[in-house]
Write an enzyme that holds these catalytic residues in place. Structure first.
Site, PDB file in Angstrom:
ATOM      1  N   TYR A 109      37.973 -46.401  47.405  1.00  0.00           N
ATOM      2  CA  TYR A 109      38.686 -45.544  48.359  1.00  0.00           C
ATOM      3  C   TYR A 109      37.902 -44.243  48.599  1.00  0.00           C
ATOM      4  O   TYR A 109      37.847 -43.755  49.734  1.00  0.00           O
ATOM      5  CB  TYR A 109      40.087 -45.212  47.847  1.00  0.00           C
ATOM      6  CG  TYR A 109      40.941 -46.426  47.560  1.00  0.00           C
ATOM      7  CD1 TYR A 109      40.966 -47.514  48.439  1.00  0.00           C
ATOM      8  CD2 TYR A 109      41.709 -46.513  46.414  1.00  0.00           C
ATOM      9  CE1 TYR A 109      41.732 -48.643  48.161  1.00  0.00           C
ATOM     10  CE2 TYR A 109      42.486 -47.640  46.132  1.00  0.00           C
ATOM     11  CZ  TYR A 109      42.486 -48.695  47.008  1.00  0.00           C
ATOM     12  OH  TYR A 109      43.239 -49.809  46.744  1.00  0.00           O
ATOM     13  N   GLU A 127      48.617 -45.511  46.824  1.00  0.00           N
ATOM     14  CA  GLU A 127      48.734 -45.163  45.405  1.00  0.00           C
ATOM     15  C   GLU A 127      47.869 -46.117  44.604  1.00  0.00           C
ATOM     16  O   GLU A 127      47.767 -47.290  44.941  1.00  0.00           O
ATOM     17  CB  GLU A 127      50.187 -45.318  44.932  1.00  0.00           C
ATOM     18  CG  GLU A 127      51.098 -44.226  45.415  1.00  0.00           C
ATOM     19  CD  GLU A 127      52.354 -44.797  46.032  1.00  0.00           C
ATOM     20  OE1 GLU A 127      52.562 -46.024  45.958  1.00  0.00           O
ATOM     21  OE2 GLU A 127      53.116 -44.016  46.623  1.00  0.00           O
TER      22      GLU A 127
HETATM   23  C1  LIG Z   1      39.537 -52.984  43.916  1.00  0.00           C
HETATM   24  C2  LIG Z   1      39.091 -54.268  44.645  1.00  0.00           C
HETATM   25  C3  LIG Z   1      40.089 -54.602  45.742  1.00  0.00           C
HETATM   26  C4  LIG Z   1      37.690 -54.003  45.252  1.00  0.00           C
HETATM   27  O1  LIG Z   1      37.331 -55.166  46.009  1.00  0.00           O
HETATM   28  P1  LIG Z   1      35.802 -55.541  46.284  1.00  0.00           P
HETATM   29  O2  LIG Z   1      35.762 -56.521  47.390  1.00  0.00           O
HETATM   30  O3  LIG Z   1      35.143 -55.912  45.007  1.00  0.00           O
HETATM   31  O4  LIG Z   1      35.209 -54.137  46.772  1.00  0.00           O
HETATM   32  P2  LIG Z   1      33.869 -53.950  47.650  1.00  0.00           P
HETATM   33  O5  LIG Z   1      32.863 -54.975  47.254  1.00  0.00           O
HETATM   34  O6  LIG Z   1      34.247 -53.869  49.075  1.00  0.00           O
HETATM   35  O7  LIG Z   1      33.410 -52.528  47.105  1.00  0.00           O
HETATM   36  C5  LIG Z   1      32.846 -51.564  47.963  1.00  0.00           C
HETATM   37  C6  LIG Z   1      32.414 -50.375  47.113  1.00  0.00           C
HETATM   38  O8  LIG Z   1      33.543 -49.850  46.380  1.00  0.00           O
HETATM   39  C7  LIG Z   1      33.108 -49.429  45.065  1.00  0.00           C
HETATM   40  N1  LIG Z   1      33.649 -50.326  44.054  1.00  0.00           N
HETATM   41  C8  LIG Z   1      34.389 -51.449  44.258  1.00  0.00           C
HETATM   42  N2  LIG Z   1      34.732 -52.005  43.073  1.00  0.00           N
HETATM   43  C9  LIG Z   1      34.186 -51.237  42.112  1.00  0.00           C
HETATM   44  C10 LIG Z   1      34.173 -51.296  40.676  1.00  0.00           C
HETATM   45  N3  LIG Z   1      34.822 -52.278  40.013  1.00  0.00           N
HETATM   46  N4  LIG Z   1      33.532 -50.332  40.008  1.00  0.00           N
HETATM   47  C11 LIG Z   1      32.897 -49.326  40.650  1.00  0.00           C
HETATM   48  N5  LIG Z   1      32.844 -49.215  42.015  1.00  0.00           N
HETATM   49  C12 LIG Z   1      33.489 -50.150  42.726  1.00  0.00           C
HETATM   50  C13 LIG Z   1      31.587 -49.546  45.082  1.00  0.00           C
HETATM   51  O9  LIG Z   1      31.077 -48.334  45.625  1.00  0.00           O
HETATM   52  C14 LIG Z   1      31.384 -50.701  46.041  1.00  0.00           C
HETATM   53  O10 LIG Z   1      30.109 -50.728  46.635  1.00  0.00           O
HETATM   54  P3  LIG Z   1      28.868 -51.402  45.781  1.00  0.00           P
HETATM   55  O11 LIG Z   1      29.353 -52.739  45.292  1.00  0.00           O
HETATM   56  O12 LIG Z   1      27.770 -51.515  46.806  1.00  0.00           O
HETATM   57  O13 LIG Z   1      28.565 -50.459  44.665  1.00  0.00           O
HETATM   58  C15 LIG Z   1      38.942 -55.458  43.628  1.00  0.00           C
HETATM   59  O14 LIG Z   1      38.214 -55.020  42.493  1.00  0.00           O
HETATM   60  C16 LIG Z   1      40.267 -56.017  43.158  1.00  0.00           C
HETATM   61  O15 LIG Z   1      40.829 -56.918  43.770  1.00  0.00           O
HETATM   62  N6  LIG Z   1      40.782 -55.483  42.042  1.00  0.00           N
HETATM   63  C17 LIG Z   1      42.073 -55.967  41.490  1.00  0.00           C
HETATM   64  C18 LIG Z   1      43.228 -55.543  42.361  1.00  0.00           C
HETATM   65  C19 LIG Z   1      43.271 -54.037  42.525  1.00  0.00           C
HETATM   66  O16 LIG Z   1      43.044 -53.274  41.588  1.00  0.00           O
HETATM   67  N7  LIG Z   1      43.599 -53.589  43.744  1.00  0.00           N
HETATM   68  C20 LIG Z   1      43.724 -52.188  44.075  1.00  0.00           C
HETATM   69  C21 LIG Z   1      45.118 -51.745  43.884  1.00  0.00           C
HETATM   70  S1  LIG Z   1      45.324 -50.013  44.317  1.00  0.00           S
END
Ligand SMILES: CC(C)(COP(=O)(O)OP(=O)(O)OC[C@H]1O[C@@H](n2cnc3c(N)ncnc32)[C@H](O)[C@@H]1OP(=O)(O)O)[C@@H](O)C(=O)NCCC(=O)NCCS
Length: 167
Positions: free
Chosen positions: A122, A110
């Site tokens: 995702y 979710e």
């Molecule tokens: C969501 C989260 C876990 C992503 O972690 P991350 O390590 O930055 O993600 P990645 O670097 O592996 O991202 C891989 C791909 O996902 C997509 N993506 C990840 N974050 C994104 C963003 N903020 N905006 C748009 N696309 C995004 C992109 O396609 C990205 O590839 P790119 O950087 O080459 O464009 C991080 O932003 C986070 O911790 N957020 C706060 C907690 C949260 O919201 N968790 C999810 C709860 S459901």
């Protein structure tokens, strides 16, 4: 994807839980406490992974619960300074490989409807929106989008699935 940050993905231990609890507080309005995380170590249905940076610090973490052949991703977060460097992708890759290796029917999760970054992440990994839970979250109140990745073993081998997903 940019150059992925080098991390070591290992199972969570008690030593990581203060850092994870701190990251939960940074990321979520209703964070999991250290005690909740500690209970997960004793939960046979649950697996938590941490991604460690080169200094051994927790760069990110993710949690999975498995019941029969159904997997639910319960948590994932990455330190703000390490985002967009592939850390979440590397954590989720481990769960996707686990799911295929153990013939899970699907992985589901979710996500807040406004969490576009997580939804993009995702979606890139092959999760599709399959439903919405009205007012699921509080602080602030918001719908949850249910996203699921199904595994079809009739047509998808571990190798072809990985290639097809870009995973
Ligand atoms: C969501 C989260 C876990 C992503 O972690 P991350 O390590 O930055 O993600 P990645 O670097 O592996 O991202 C891989 C791909 O996902 C997509 N993506 C990840 N974050 C994104 C963003 N903020 N905006 C748009 N696309 C995004 C992109 O396609 C990205 O590839 P790119 O950087 O080459 O464009 C991080 O932003 C986070 O911790 N957020 C706060 C907690 C949260 O919201 N968790 C999810 C709860 S459901």
């Amino acid at each position: 994807m940019r150059q992925a940050m080098h991390v070591r993905v290992v199972p969570m231990t008690a030593d990581h839980q203060d850092e994870i609890a701190e990251l939960e507080r940074i990321c979520f309005p209703d964070p999991w406490s250290r005690n909740m995380l500690a209970e997960e170590l004793d939960n046979a249905l649950s697996a938590f992974l941490v991604a460690l940076d080169d200094a051994g610090r927790v760069a990110g973490y993710a949690g999975l619960q498995v019941v029969l052949d159904e997997g639910t991703i319960t948590n994932i977060a990455v330190r703000p300074e390490y985002r967009r460097q592939g850390v979440a992708h590397q954590l989720l890759d481990v769960f996707l490989n686990f799911a295929r290796g153990n013939r899970l029917a699907f992985l589901t999760l979710e996500v807040r409807a406004s969490n576009y970054g997580a939804i993009a992440l995702y979606g890139e990994l092959g999760f599709r929106s399959v439903g919405r839970r009205k007012n699921y979250y509080e602080h602030p109140r918001e719908d949850a989008i249910i996203m699921t990745k199904e595994f079809d073993y009739g047509t998808e081998t571990a190798e072809s699935g990985a290639a097809g997903d870009g995973v």
